[in-house]
Design a protein around this motif. Structure first.
Motif, mmCIF file in Angstrom:
data_model
loop_
_atom_site.group_PDB
_atom_site.id
_atom_site.type_symbol
_atom_site.label_atom_id
_atom_site.label_comp_id
_atom_site.label_asym_id
_atom_site.label_seq_id
_atom_site.Cartn_x
_atom_site.Cartn_y
_atom_site.Cartn_z
ATOM 1 N N MET A 1 14.526 12.457 57.405
ATOM 2 C CA MET A 1 14.836 13.818 56.482
ATOM 3 C C MET A 1 15.352 13.364 55.125
ATOM 4 O O MET A 1 16.128 12.217 55.224
ATOM 5 N N GLU A 2 14.807 13.576 54.188
ATOM 6 C CA GLU A 2 15.368 13.315 52.662
ATOM 7 C C GLU A 2 16.466 14.192 52.208
ATOM 8 O O GLU A 2 16.408 15.426 52.584
ATOM 9 N N ILE A 3 17.269 13.748 51.400
ATOM 10 C CA ILE A 3 18.511 14.236 50.453
ATOM 11 C C ILE A 3 17.897 15.529 49.945
ATOM 12 O O ILE A 3 18.234 16.782 50.126
ATOM 13 N N TYR A 4 16.719 15.361 49.133
ATOM 14 C CA TYR A 4 16.117 16.590 48.603
ATOM 15 C C TYR A 4 15.837 17.740 49.549
ATOM 16 O O TYR A 4 15.981 19.048 48.944
ATOM 17 N N GLN A 5 15.392 17.332 50.447
ATOM 18 C CA GLN A 5 15.013 18.403 51.505
ATOM 19 C C GLN A 5 16.254 19.386 52.001
ATOM 20 O O GLN A 5 16.415 20.321 52.269
ATOM 21 N N LEU A 6 17.369 18.490 52.354
ATOM 22 C CA LEU A 6 18.456 18.867 52.678
ATOM 23 C C LEU A 6 19.195 19.945 51.557
ATOM 24 O O LEU A 6 19.848 21.226 51.790
ATOM 25 N N ARG A 7 19.000 19.662 50.427
ATOM 26 C CA ARG A 7 19.498 20.245 49.267
ATOM 27 C C ARG A 7 18.659 21.617 49.105
ATOM 28 O O ARG A 7 19.471 22.790 48.607
ATOM 29 N N THR A 8 17.493 21.533 49.402
ATOM 30 C CA THR A 8 16.799 22.810 49.370
ATOM 31 C C THR A 8 17.108 23.748 50.634
ATOM 32 O O THR A 8 17.222 25.036 50.323
ATOM 33 N N PHE A 9 17.382 23.101 51.568
ATOM 34 C CA PHE A 9 17.801 23.871 52.838
ATOM 35 C C PHE A 9 18.909 24.841 52.526
ATOM 36 O O PHE A 9 19.252 25.902 52.755
ATOM 37 N N VAL A 10 20.040 23.890 51.885
ATOM 38 C CA VAL A 10 21.353 24.395 51.707
ATOM 39 C C VAL A 10 21.352 25.677 50.530
ATOM 40 O O VAL A 10 21.818 26.765 50.612
ATOM 41 N N THR A 11 20.341 25.247 49.650
ATOM 42 C CA THR A 11 20.324 26.259 48.415
ATOM 43 C C THR A 11 19.639 27.597 49.067
ATOM 44 O O THR A 11 20.381 28.539 48.384
ATOM 45 N N VAL A 12 18.616 27.645 49.719
ATOM 46 C CA VAL A 12 18.135 28.687 50.246
ATOM 47 C C VAL A 12 18.911 29.441 51.309
ATOM 48 O O VAL A 12 19.051 30.781 51.104
ATOM 49 N N ALA A 13 19.680 28.787 51.919
ATOM 50 C CA ALA A 13 20.675 29.330 52.819
ATOM 51 C C ALA A 13 21.835 30.200 52.063
ATOM 52 O O ALA A 13 22.252 31.109 52.345
ATOM 53 N N GLN A 14 22.114 29.648 50.811
ATOM 54 C CA GLN A 14 23.309 29.940 49.902
ATOM 55 C C GLN A 14 22.887 31.452 49.422
ATOM 56 O O GLN A 14 23.535 32.442 49.271
ATOM 57 N N LEU A 15 21.534 31.366 48.813
ATOM 58 C CA LEU A 15 21.093 32.486 48.117
ATOM 59 C C LEU A 15 20.269 33.484 48.808
ATOM 60 O O LEU A 15 20.240 34.654 48.420
ATOM 61 N N GLY A 16 19.655 32.948 50.145
ATOM 62 C CA GLY A 16 19.104 33.997 51.014
ATOM 63 C C GLY A 16 17.828 34.510 50.376
ATOM 64 O O GLY A 16 17.162 35.725 50.508
ATOM 65 N N HIS A 17 17.140 33.612 49.381
ATOM 66 C CA HIS A 17 15.927 34.060 48.706
ATOM 67 C C HIS A 17 15.077 32.948 48.224
ATOM 68 O O HIS A 17 15.702 32.116 47.648
ATOM 69 N N LEU A 18 13.983 32.864 48.628
ATOM 70 C CA LEU A 18 13.161 31.623 48.329
ATOM 71 C C LEU A 18 12.787 31.547 46.839
ATOM 72 O O LEU A 18 12.869 30.352 46.315
ATOM 73 N N THR A 19 12.636 32.558 46.304
ATOM 74 C CA THR A 19 12.251 32.513 44.719
ATOM 75 C C THR A 19 13.571 32.160 43.874
ATOM 76 O O THR A 19 13.401 31.532 42.984
ATOM 77 N N GLN A 20 14.674 32.791 44.232
ATOM 78 C CA GLN A 20 15.868 32.439 43.644
ATOM 79 C C GLN A 20 16.068 31.003 43.605
ATOM 80 O O GLN A 20 16.827 30.460 42.836
ATOM 81 N N ALA A 21 15.916 30.522 45.012
ATOM 82 C CA ALA A 21 16.313 29.067 45.139
ATOM 83 C C ALA A 21 15.309 28.147 44.396
ATOM 84 O O ALA A 21 15.831 27.090 43.895
ATOM 85 N N ALA A 22 13.962 28.562 44.248
ATOM 86 C CA ALA A 22 13.083 27.720 43.498
ATOM 87 C C ALA A 22 13.443 27.675 41.921
ATOM 88 O O ALA A 22 13.399 26.563 41.331
ATOM 89 N N GLU A 23 14.101 28.745 41.447
ATOM 90 C CA GLU A 23 14.554 29.008 40.034
ATOM 91 C C GLU A 23 15.596 28.051 40.074
ATOM 92 O O GLU A 23 15.663 27.243 39.008
ATOM 93 N N VAL A 24 16.829 27.950 40.748
ATOM 94 C CA VAL A 24 18.088 27.075 40.818
ATOM 95 C C VAL A 24 17.628 25.588 40.926
ATOM 96 O O VAL A 24 18.037 24.775 40.037
ATOM 97 N N LEU A 25 16.686 25.273 41.648
ATOM 98 C CA LEU A 25 16.187 23.972 41.941
ATOM 99 C C LEU A 25 15.083 23.477 40.898
ATOM 100 O O LEU A 25 14.792 22.197 40.832
ATOM 101 N N HIS A 26 14.664 24.378 40.134
ATOM 102 C CA HIS A 26 13.588 23.872 39.152
ATOM 103 C C HIS A 26 12.111 23.387 39.938
ATOM 104 O O HIS A 26 11.646 22.448 39.341
#
Length: 298
Positions: A1-26
């Motif tokens: 498991m890569e660090i960037y995948q964990l970062r995506t998992f945490v960001t989606v969990a915090q925002l509760g929305h895939l589109t918003q997470a995509a925006e934050v993560l660019h």
């Protein structure tokens, strides 16, 4: 498991929305979805459930989230420690400036930063308060100044001051007022505030408190512009008390008596940057300039 995948998992969990997470993560939304799917396949269980408003963590996701956050924090601390071993702090800080630089004490602050950290490049960008806060949330800026209450959980704030604001009128208008009541304020035209400025919310809050709904003329998103419109006789505006009093003393405008509105002036930055050495330097030098104690964010 890569660090960037964990970062995506945490960001989606915090925002509760895939589109918003995509925006934050660019990232694109399909990329975020693919990374979440890869994490779920690796752990062998679903981590999210879709809802009408976005996604929520499953029970397994809730169990794994704290450990994922700890891993990301450890990785960031490792990088920060490695950078500190190199000695002198270096880097570039992208900062959002709102209001007047003199109000924000930008000069003394940047002077201290330049003296203590000569290799740190400080880049200042003038903007509207709402845009600055949103850019900080999206990590397009490392930090910035914001007037009002911060609505985002992934943005930390340092309270600098409770700014006093006064209602300014064109010179001579006070003599036209029958009595100093909220009703009279409601009869006068006001300089409108752009919806992208947090000042718009503050002015709207003041109107609700006074139970008035004045006519708005023109529109501005900057204090200095609003002040010039007041001086020109366009209408009323809410201005920083220090600047309003100075203009009143010069005979350039009037001030509505015995009415003060306060708003929180804050320095804002992304919550996950709290251990970043550059951010710590920026926040640390705010303390002597504003004569405040910096809270612990750990």
């Amino acid at each position: 498991m890569e660090i960037y995948q964990l970062r995506t998992f945490v960001t989606v969990a915090q925002l509760g929305h895939l589109t918003q997470a995509a925006e934050v993560l660019h990232l694109s939304q399909p990329a975020v979805t693919a990374q979440i799917k890869a994490v779920e396949e690796e752990v062998g269980m679903p981590l999210f459930e879709r809802t009408a408003g976005g996604v929520v963590l499953t029970r397994a996701g809730q169990e794994l989230l704290p450990q994922a956050q700890e891993i990301l924090a450890s990785a960031k601390n490792l990088l920060n420690h490695a950078r500190s071993l190199k000695g002198q702090l270096t880097g570039k800080a992208q900062l959002g400036i709102t209001l007047m630089p003199s109000v924000l004490r930008v000069g003394p602050w940047v002077a201290r930063l330049s003296e203590r950290y000569p290799l740190l490049e400080v880049c200042l960008h003038q903007g509207v308060t709402g845009d600055v806060l949103n850019a900080v949330r999206k990590k397009e800026l490392d930090g910035g100044f914001y007037l009002g209450k911060n609505p985002y959980v992934n943005v930390h704030t340092v309270l600098l001051d409770n700014m006093r604001l006064r209602i300014a009128l064109p010179s001579g208008w006070l003599a036209r007022v029958a009595e100093f009541t909220p009703r009279e304020l409601g009869k006068l035209p006001w300089v409108g505030i752009s919806q992208f400025s947090s000042l718009s919310k503050i002015v709207s809050e003041l109107w609700r408190e006074l139970n008035i709904s004045p006519k708005k003329v023109s529109e501005s998103d900057y204090f200095l512009t609003s002040m010039e419109l007041v001086k020109a006789g366009v209408g009323l505006a809410l201005l920083p008390e220090t600047e309003a009093l100075a203009a009143q003393a010069a005979g350039e405008l009037d001030i509505w008596p015995d009415l003060v509105k306060t708003a929180e002036l804050q320095f804002v930055f992304a919550a996950d940057k709290v251990s970043d050495p550059v951010l710590q330097a920026l926040v640390g030098e705010l303390a002597p300039v504003w004569d405040i104690s910096i809270p612990s964010f750990q």
